[in-house]
Design an enzyme around this catalytic site. Structure first.
Site, mmCIF file in Angstrom:
data_model
loop_
_atom_site.group_PDB
_atom_site.id
_atom_site.type_symbol
_atom_site.label_atom_id
_atom_site.label_comp_id
_atom_site.label_asym_id
_atom_site.label_seq_id
_atom_site.Cartn_x
_atom_site.Cartn_y
_atom_site.Cartn_z
ATOM 1 N N CYS A 1 -0.429 4.239 2.524
ATOM 2 C CA CYS A 1 -0.579 4.070 3.975
ATOM 3 C C CYS A 1 -0.369 2.615 4.340
ATOM 4 O O CYS A 1 0.727 2.114 4.222
ATOM 5 C CB CYS A 1 -1.904 4.633 4.466
ATOM 6 S SG CYS A 1 -3.334 4.158 3.491
ATOM 7 N N SER A 2 -1.398 1.933 4.774
ATOM 8 C CA SER A 2 -1.189 0.561 5.238
ATOM 9 C C SER A 2 -2.412 -0.303 4.993
ATOM 10 O O SER A 2 -2.727 -1.166 5.798
ATOM 11 C CB SER A 2 -0.833 0.571 6.717
ATOM 12 O OG SER A 2 -1.866 1.230 7.437
ATOM 13 N N CYS A 3 -3.117 -0.078 3.874
ATOM 14 C CA CYS A 3 -4.284 -0.894 3.561
ATOM 15 C C CYS A 3 -3.861 -2.364 3.519
ATOM 16 O O CYS A 3 -2.852 -2.711 2.912
ATOM 17 C CB CYS A 3 -4.869 -0.495 2.205
ATOM 18 S SG CYS A 3 -5.460 1.198 2.186
ATOM 19 N N CYS B 1 0.893 -1.150 0.000
ATOM 20 C CA CYS B 1 0.000 0.000 0.000
ATOM 21 C C CYS B 1 0.929 1.196 0.000
ATOM 22 O O CYS B 1 1.591 1.474 0.999
ATOM 23 C CB CYS B 1 -0.903 0.039 1.235
ATOM 24 S SG CYS B 1 -1.872 1.558 1.260
HETATM 25 FE FE FE Z 1 -3.743 2.526 2.123
#
Ligand code: FE
Length: 202
Positions: A109-111, A106
């Site tokens: 971000c951190s999906c 991602c």
């Molecule tokens: Fe994300």
């Protein structure tokens, strides 16, 4: 690529701020210690969460009909095993083959697909992985111990708030007569992100 509605990089969400505040308070009051909390998080990152994904992969390896369903409608096929909910509403499963290796990142971000993998590991959320998975995927893979021959195409998939990916790793060739339970045990978290391969002695 829309990334609204969830965590966006360095800016902490309301929930994250509250969690941090609670964590500091609990530690300060001596109710919990840092090491115990870290261990709990580590358990969810590496054990509890990814075990769900491993069940999905093992079923796909042993049941061709389930595998086609998984590849055509991952959200429904995964939910049929009881794994659904937040951050898993729109799942896509990517099949690794002898010619194609899929890697998930991602970039913003951190999906991450929570229902099947649990919490994202720290490196997944870190800037170096997020940037380099796209610009130098083979170098990143090498650092994870994955060396692919030159004729294997590496495809990098950028998760978004809408779509979460799960890699269907290649089944080790000497495990064809293994039971689904036994197969689930060798499927690692990293193999379902694409930063690992599944080995029969894992
Ligand atoms: Fe994300």
């Amino acid at each position: 690529m829309p990334h609204d509605g969830h965590d966006n990089g360095s800016k902490l969400s309301e929930t994250e701020l509250r969690v941090r505040a609670l964590e500091s308070l609990l530690i300060e009051k001596g109710y919990v210690d840092h090491a115990a909390l870290d261990q709990l998080i580590e358990t969810y990152e590496t054990k509890v969460g990814p075990r769900n994904g491993a069940r999905v992969i093992a079923k796909a390896w042993t049941d061709p009909e389930y595998k086609s369903w998984l590849l055509s409608d991952a959200t429904a096929a995964i939910a049929s095993l009881g794994y659904s909910g937040r951050q898993g509403e729109d799942m896509v499963v990517l099949e690794n083959t002898a010619k194609v290796h899929n890697l998930v990142v991602c970039t913003l971000c951190s999906c991450y697909p929570w229902p099947v993998l649990g919490l994202p590991p720290t490196w997944y959320k870190a800037a170096p992985y997020r940037a380099r998975a796209v610009s130098q995927p083979r170098a990143v893979l090498k650092e994870f111990g994955v060396e692919l021959s030159e004729d294997v195409e590496v495809r990098v998939w950028d998760s978004t708030a809408e779509t979460r990916y799960l890699v269907l790793p290649m089944q080790p060739s000497n495990t064809n007569n293994w039971s689904e339970d036994r197969l689930a045990e060798i499927v690692t978290r990293d193999s379902m992100i694409g930063t690992g391969l599944v080995g029969s002695n894992a």
